[in-house]
Write a protein that holds these residues in place. Structure first.
Motif, mmCIF file in Angstrom:
data_model
loop_
_atom_site.group_PDB
_atom_site.id
_atom_site.type_symbol
_atom_site.label_atom_id
_atom_site.label_comp_id
_atom_site.label_asym_id
_atom_site.label_seq_id
_atom_site.Cartn_x
_atom_site.Cartn_y
_atom_site.Cartn_z
ATOM 1 N N MET A 129 -30.006 -43.386 -8.807
ATOM 2 C CA MET A 129 -30.648 -42.873 -7.610
ATOM 3 C C MET A 129 -29.572 -42.664 -6.541
ATOM 4 N N THR A 184 -31.820 -40.953 -1.416
ATOM 5 C CA THR A 184 -33.114 -41.186 -2.058
ATOM 6 C C THR A 184 -33.462 -42.667 -2.022
ATOM 7 N N HIS A 195 -38.210 -42.241 -7.904
ATOM 8 C CA HIS A 195 -37.483 -42.833 -9.026
ATOM 9 C C HIS A 195 -37.214 -41.827 -10.146
ATOM 10 N N ASP A 200 -33.786 -36.916 -7.530
ATOM 11 C CA ASP A 200 -33.097 -36.944 -6.245
ATOM 12 C C ASP A 200 -33.292 -35.622 -5.497
#
Length: 191
Positions: A1, A5, A34, A37
């Protein structure tokens, strides 16, 4: 991630839901964050869908009112706000939108700098069909002050009483936001 984000995911996870629908929106947003991005609008008006929005809801806690503008594109009475720029923090976006659309340096002292509310909404108006994940920030205003809105975005602006919960033609989640804001204001007053 990606770091930007991850920051948004942390903010979303920190929102205490008003009701089952807000909890559903929080869960959906966290799942989305999740999985990708690609969360910032890259191509106006709709890509990617969904993408992030920050509202800056001008509120007079003593006068128990919120200020909304008649948004040209949506045809609705909306708080000030807009899409996050790539990598932009939601608080910075709320601050930028308040400056651009209200001409003020926002004061986040009503309920703090974190977003109070989160919604997922399919847009309406001239550019329908995309999904906004909106983080609702609250900024302090004064009901006795006339705020000049950006005429490129809004046709008119006015104060609405929190207690009436009766804002015609607004965001579909606005009444729920008012319920949550009212509870937060009552908690603040009791402290």
């Amino acid at each position: 991630m990606e770091p930007a984000t991850a920051i948004v995911a942390e903010l979303v996870a920190g929102i205490r839901p008003l009701d089952a629908l807000e909890q559903q929106h929080i869960d959906q947003a966290l799942d989305w964050l999740h999985r990708t991005d690609d969360i910032f609008r890259r191509i106006k008006p709709t890509e990617p869908s969904p993408h992030l929005v920050a509202y800056a809801v001008l509120t007079d806690p003593d006068g128990r009112a919120v200020f909304l503008g008649r948004h040209h594109n949506a045809g609705l009475w909306l708080p000030m706000g807009g899409h996050l720029e790539p990598g932009e923090h939601p608080l910075d976006a709320a601050r930028r939108e308040a400056r651009e659309e209200l001409g003020i340096d926002p004061d986040f002292s009503v309920v703090g700098t974190d977003p109070l509310f989160l919604t997922i909404t399919t847009t309406v108006g001239r550019t329908p069909g995309h999904v906004d994940v909106s983080m609702w920030h609250v900024i302090r205003g004064d009901r006795s002050h006339a705020y000049a809105l950006d005429p490129a975005e809004f046709g008119d602006g006015r104060w609405w009483d929190i207690d009436l919960y009766g804002v015609p033609q607004s965001d579909p989640h606005f009444r729920r936001f008012l319920t949550k804001l009212d509870a937060a204001l009552q908690t603040q007053a009791a402290l």
